[in-house]
Design a protein around this motif. Structure first.
Motif, PDB file in Angstrom:
ATOM      1  N   CYS A 197     111.440 194.583  61.747  1.00  0.00           N
ATOM      2  CA  CYS A 197     112.088 195.870  61.502  1.00  0.00           C
ATOM      3  C   CYS A 197     111.689 196.905  62.555  1.00  0.00           C
ATOM      4  O   CYS A 197     110.526 197.019  62.907  1.00  0.00           O
ATOM      5  N   TRP A 256     121.232 192.925  74.032  1.00  0.00           N
ATOM      6  CA  TRP A 256     120.512 193.184  72.780  1.00  0.00           C
ATOM      7  C   TRP A 256     119.068 193.591  73.071  1.00  0.00           C
ATOM      8  O   TRP A 256     118.566 194.550  72.510  1.00  0.00           O
ATOM      9  N   LEU A 306     115.919 188.443  54.268  1.00  0.00           N
ATOM     10  CA  LEU A 306     115.959 189.034  55.605  1.00  0.00           C
ATOM     11  C   LEU A 306     117.424 189.083  56.069  1.00  0.00           C
ATOM     12  O   LEU A 306     118.338 189.167  55.253  1.00  0.00           O
ATOM     13  N   ILE A 307     117.646 189.045  57.378  1.00  0.00           N
ATOM     14  CA  ILE A 307     118.997 188.819  57.903  1.00  0.00           C
ATOM     15  C   ILE A 307     118.934 187.385  58.444  1.00  0.00           C
ATOM     16  O   ILE A 307     117.921 187.011  59.034  1.00  0.00           O
ATOM     17  N   ARG A 334     117.351 197.168  72.007  1.00  0.00           N
ATOM     18  CA  ARG A 334     116.240 197.202  71.075  1.00  0.00           C
ATOM     19  C   ARG A 334     115.067 197.967  71.681  1.00  0.00           C
ATOM     20  O   ARG A 334     114.448 198.812  71.048  1.00  0.00           O
ATOM     21  N   PHE A 369     108.727 193.735  56.040  1.00  0.00           N
ATOM     22  CA  PHE A 369     109.516 194.175  57.189  1.00  0.00           C
ATOM     23  C   PHE A 369     109.853 193.024  58.132  1.00  0.00           C
ATOM     24  O   PHE A 369     110.276 193.247  59.267  1.00  0.00           O
ATOM     25  N   ARG A 423     121.378 185.442  65.792  1.00  0.00           N
ATOM     26  CA  ARG A 423     122.026 185.858  64.541  1.00  0.00           C
ATOM     27  C   ARG A 423     123.373 185.158  64.461  1.00  0.00           C
ATOM     28  O   ARG A 423     124.055 184.984  65.481  1.00  0.00           O
ATOM     29  N   ALA A 427     120.948 194.967  64.771  1.00  0.00           N
ATOM     30  CA  ALA A 427     120.568 194.101  63.658  1.00  0.00           C
ATOM     31  C   ALA A 427     121.411 192.834  63.546  1.00  0.00           C
ATOM     32  O   ALA A 427     120.902 191.761  63.255  1.00  0.00           O
ATOM     33  N   ARG A 484     112.364 189.871  65.732  1.00  0.00           N
ATOM     34  CA  ARG A 484     113.361 190.616  64.960  1.00  0.00           C
ATOM     35  C   ARG A 484     112.730 191.514  63.904  1.00  0.00           C
ATOM     36  O   ARG A 484     113.388 191.906  62.944  1.00  0.00           O
ATOM     37  N   GLY A 537     112.142 200.137  62.042  1.00  0.00           N
ATOM     38  CA  GLY A 537     111.890 201.429  61.393  1.00  0.00           C
ATOM     39  C   GLY A 537     110.658 201.450  60.504  1.00  0.00           C
ATOM     40  O   GLY A 537     110.468 202.386  59.727  1.00  0.00           O
ATOM     41  N   HIS A 549     118.623 184.091  60.504  1.00  0.00           N
ATOM     42  CA  HIS A 549     118.269 183.788  61.897  1.00  0.00           C
ATOM     43  C   HIS A 549     119.040 182.541  62.332  1.00  0.00           C
ATOM     44  O   HIS A 549     119.464 181.756  61.493  1.00  0.00           O
ATOM     45  N   THR A 551     117.774 201.716  53.365  1.00  0.00           N
ATOM     46  CA  THR A 551     116.526 201.021  53.046  1.00  0.00           C
ATOM     47  C   THR A 551     115.525 201.956  52.355  1.00  0.00           C
ATOM     48  O   THR A 551     115.064 201.671  51.261  1.00  0.00           O
TER      49      THR A 551
HETATM   50  C1  HEM Z   1     115.486 194.819  60.318  1.00  0.00           C
HETATM   51  C2  HEM Z   1     112.997 195.782  56.265  1.00  0.00           C
HETATM   52  C3  HEM Z   1     113.530 200.544  57.055  1.00  0.00           C
HETATM   53  C4  HEM Z   1     115.850 199.598  61.208  1.00  0.00           C
HETATM   54  C5  HEM Z   1     114.795 194.686  59.135  1.00  0.00           C
HETATM   55  C6  HEM Z   1     114.518 193.421  58.491  1.00  0.00           C
HETATM   56  C7  HEM Z   1     113.805 193.695  57.369  1.00  0.00           C
HETATM   57  C8  HEM Z   1     113.642 195.127  57.284  1.00  0.00           C
HETATM   58  C9  HEM Z   1     113.256 192.684  56.363  1.00  0.00           C
HETATM   59  C10 HEM Z   1     115.022 192.039  58.966  1.00  0.00           C
HETATM   60  C11 HEM Z   1     114.030 191.254  59.769  1.00  0.00           C
HETATM   61  C12 HEM Z   1     114.582 189.898  60.145  1.00  0.00           C
HETATM   62  O1  HEM Z   1     115.797 189.665  60.113  1.00  0.00           O
HETATM   63  O2  HEM Z   1     113.772 189.010  60.459  1.00  0.00           O
HETATM   64  C13 HEM Z   1     112.952 197.160  56.114  1.00  0.00           C
HETATM   65  C14 HEM Z   1     112.334 197.850  54.996  1.00  0.00           C
HETATM   66  C15 HEM Z   1     112.500 199.191  55.217  1.00  0.00           C
HETATM   67  C16 HEM Z   1     113.204 199.342  56.476  1.00  0.00           C
HETATM   68  C17 HEM Z   1     111.631 197.165  53.827  1.00  0.00           C
HETATM   69  C18 HEM Z   1     112.072 200.366  54.388  1.00  0.00           C
HETATM   70  C19 HEM Z   1     111.046 200.391  53.603  1.00  0.00           C
HETATM   71  C20 HEM Z   1     114.157 200.710  58.260  1.00  0.00           C
HETATM   72  C21 HEM Z   1     114.435 201.985  58.886  1.00  0.00           C
HETATM   73  C22 HEM Z   1     115.099 201.713  60.056  1.00  0.00           C
HETATM   74  C23 HEM Z   1     115.226 200.265  60.159  1.00  0.00           C
HETATM   75  C24 HEM Z   1     114.013 203.350  58.328  1.00  0.00           C
HETATM   76  C25 HEM Z   1     115.632 202.648  61.125  1.00  0.00           C
HETATM   77  C26 HEM Z   1     115.081 203.674  61.586  1.00  0.00           C
HETATM   78  C27 HEM Z   1     115.962 198.233  61.306  1.00  0.00           C
HETATM   79  C28 HEM Z   1     116.700 197.552  62.375  1.00  0.00           C
HETATM   80  C29 HEM Z   1     116.585 196.170  62.114  1.00  0.00           C
HETATM   81  C30 HEM Z   1     115.794 196.036  60.898  1.00  0.00           C
HETATM   82  C31 HEM Z   1     117.441 198.215  63.536  1.00  0.00           C
HETATM   83  C32 HEM Z   1     117.176 195.021  62.930  1.00  0.00           C
HETATM   84  C33 HEM Z   1     116.162 194.457  63.902  1.00  0.00           C
HETATM   85  C34 HEM Z   1     116.699 193.294  64.726  1.00  0.00           C
HETATM   86  O3  HEM Z   1     117.550 192.546  64.238  1.00  0.00           O
HETATM   87  O4  HEM Z   1     116.269 193.147  65.883  1.00  0.00           O
HETATM   88  N1  HEM Z   1     114.262 195.707  58.382  1.00  0.00           N
HETATM   89  N2  HEM Z   1     113.471 198.089  56.968  1.00  0.00           N
HETATM   90  N3  HEM Z   1     114.634 199.698  59.058  1.00  0.00           N
HETATM   91  N4  HEM Z   1     115.425 197.290  60.448  1.00  0.00           N
HETATM   92 FE1  HEM Z   1     114.356 197.697  58.765  1.00  0.00          FE
END
Ligand code: HEM
Ligand code: PLO
Length: 482
Positions: free
Chosen positions: A418, A103, A349-350, A107, A411, A78, A95, A416, A420, A352, A285
């Protein structure tokens, strides 16, 4: 053959020293739409300079999967930015933290805890149903008024993550909850903007003002997290783990006594920032997707009617929806999938970062932006991608769910992906099925239909709108179901 194996670099936008590609990037569209438009001129993959950083933009699913899955580990980094460093105490969260042993450890630990409390037990279902019931009761009391559902949706979703992280919940009008609403919006409006500030002057940023807001909001958030942390430390017991914070505390204490995990970096800061991530992601989200779902249901009353017919025939009026009904309500599931396609929460996304040189084309440190918006609106993959059509996720008879194309990653994917996803899907299913079992949602008389353009930021949020939530026939006498 993927782009990584190609010995030619992707085309690059014209760029000048210091200001990078600034001059070729003038547009009135938000970044995800503009990056999709540039695809016509430069192709599915192109690079540009953001100030001194080289950035590759990816606009199709083949290339996206090369980066996220096939070479997932190489692209698991990141970037550091001023705003995310303020939010996460220099990347001590999950994240926005760069790839490292610390990290990875965090995770894994959070993943385990979420499985334990979120997916593995019946209790999370009970908690979601309790919140859904309370929200429906409030909507029942607001008959024939134009309601902004946002605060109630947010409180319901917040209470689910609150239960998960802290074993606590908020009542209506709780001042701590009101404070949380405020600081969280402040953070969403300002964080991560700086990674685009160099090249998107039309975002109309006043970085210093934004930074001031961000710092103020983060400090309010940190006080709240610190308070929860102190409370948990005070009644901590080695034998009982009630919630995520207890699991983190337990793991921290254990690792301090264990030579093999010492030095893995479970500081107080890491612990707080990790909870902050789950809390923030958990709230913003899911709430955003629920708001978008309602926007589209109001625009498409026939979709709402079909979901209600499905609910009436599979569940009826004598009991409330349960997670075990999920397999029996394909039309509702298809609708949720379509909302996640047409308005992805995180359209870029976030970012990379390449952790090492990769094949011929990518140098260590290169940033990679996967434009999920392009994947989800690709005309080669989706018929009429700009239209809201839940049926695209159903087979011809409309009985079973499918994915019509692999160009769909709401997601993310890979290292990386999601954390959640499972939790979010449970919440979306239960909140929407409870609501539509009892209410028909429409525009209040005299109000316009809600706007379909989002506000671009760290999440793509809809504009504010009001709803008329009318109790369905038969529910008037029976507002509190068994
Ligand atoms: C990362 C989508 C709900 C926790 C992400 C990413 C996306 C995403 C697109 C980035 C992936 C990347 O950078 O390649 C979503 C969507 C959600 C949702 C569409 C709801 C419909 C949640 C919830 C949680 C959560 C409820 C927590 C309980 C995280 C975390 C990351 C993440 C901690 C960072 C992962 C990392 O960088 O290793 N999410 N998310 N998300 N999401 Fe979600
Ligand atoms: C939301 C505002 C909170 O106050 C802090 C916060 C923490 C984690 C972030 C989240 C915000 C926005 C959505 C993010 C999440 C981590 C993963 C998630 C970026 C900024 C997505 C969709 O990628």
């Amino acid at each position: 053959q993927g782009f990584l194996a190609d010995d030619r670099s992707p085309p690059s936008l014209p760029s000048l020293p210091i200001i990078g590609s600034l001059l070729s990037l003038k547009s009135d569209s938000p970044p995800h739409v503009f990056f999709q438009q540039l695809q016509k001129k430069y192709g599915d993959i192109y690079s540009l300079m953001m100030g001194s950083h080289k950035v590759i933009i990816i606009n199709n699913h083949h290339h996206a999967k090369e980066v996220l899955l096939k070479k997932g580990k190489t692209f698991a980094g990141r970037p550091r930015t001023v705003t995310t460093d303020i939010l996460t105490r220099d990347g001590k969260d999950i994240a926005f933290a760069d790839y490292s042993a610390t990290w990875r450890f965090h995770r894994k630990m959070v993943h385990g805890a979420l499985c334990m409390f979120g997916e593995g037990t019946a209790s999370i279902e009970k908690i979601i149903c309790r919140e859904a019931s309370s929200m429906c009761e409030i909507l029942t009391n607001l008959q024939s008024t134009a309601v902004d559902m946002a605060p109630e949706l947010t409180r319901a979703v917040t209470n689910v993550v609150c239960a998960l992280c802290f074993s606590s919940s908020y009542k209506r009008g709780d001042p701590e909850f009101e404070a949380m609403l405020q600081y969280s919006q402040g953070i969403v409006d300002t964080v991560a903007k700086d990674s685009l500030v160099d090249i998107f002057p039309w975002l109309q940023m006043f970085p210093n003002e934004d930074l001031r807001i961000l710092k103020r909001c983060v400090s309010i958030r940190d006080k709240l997290l610190q308070k929860k942390y102190e409370e948990h430390k005070a009644d901590y017991s080695d034998n009982i783990q009630r919630d995520l914070l207890d699991v983190l505390l337990h793991t921290k204490r254990r690792s301090e006594n264990n030579a093999s995990t010492q030095g893995v970096g479970l500081t107080d800061d890491h612990l707080l920032m990790t909870v902050g991530d789950i809390f923030g992601a958990g709230v913003e989200t899911t709430t955003t997707v629920l708001k978008w779902s309602i926007v589209y249901l109001i625009h498409h009353p026939q979709v709402q009617k079909k979901i209600q017919e499905e609910l009436d025939s599979k569940i009826g009026r004598d009991r409330h929806p349960l997670l075990s009904d999920r397999g029996n309500l394909p039309y509702l599931e298809a609708t949720i999938r379509e909302v996640l396609r047409i308005r992805p929460v995180s359209p870029l996304l976030i970012p990379h970062v390449a952790l090492s040189n990769c094949e011929y084309t990518v140098q260590k440190g290169t940033r990679v932006i996967v434009n999920l918006w392009s994947l989800h609106h690709d005309e080669k993959e989706w018929k009429k991608p700009e239209l809201f059509i839940p049926e695209r996720f159903l087979d011809e008879e409309g009985n079973s769910l499918c994915y019509p194309t692999p160009s769909y990653l709401p997601f993310g994917a890979g290292v990386r992906v999601c954390l959640g996803e499972a939790l979010a899907k449970m919440e979306l299913f239960l909140f929407l099925s409870w609501t539509l079992q009892r209410f028909t949602l429409g525009v209040p008389t005299g109000q316009p239909l809600p706007d379909l353009h989002g506000k671009f930021g760290v999440v793509l949020q809809p504009q504010k709108y009001k709803v008329d939530a009318k109790l369905r026939p038969g529910w008037e006498k029976n507002p509190k179901p068994h």
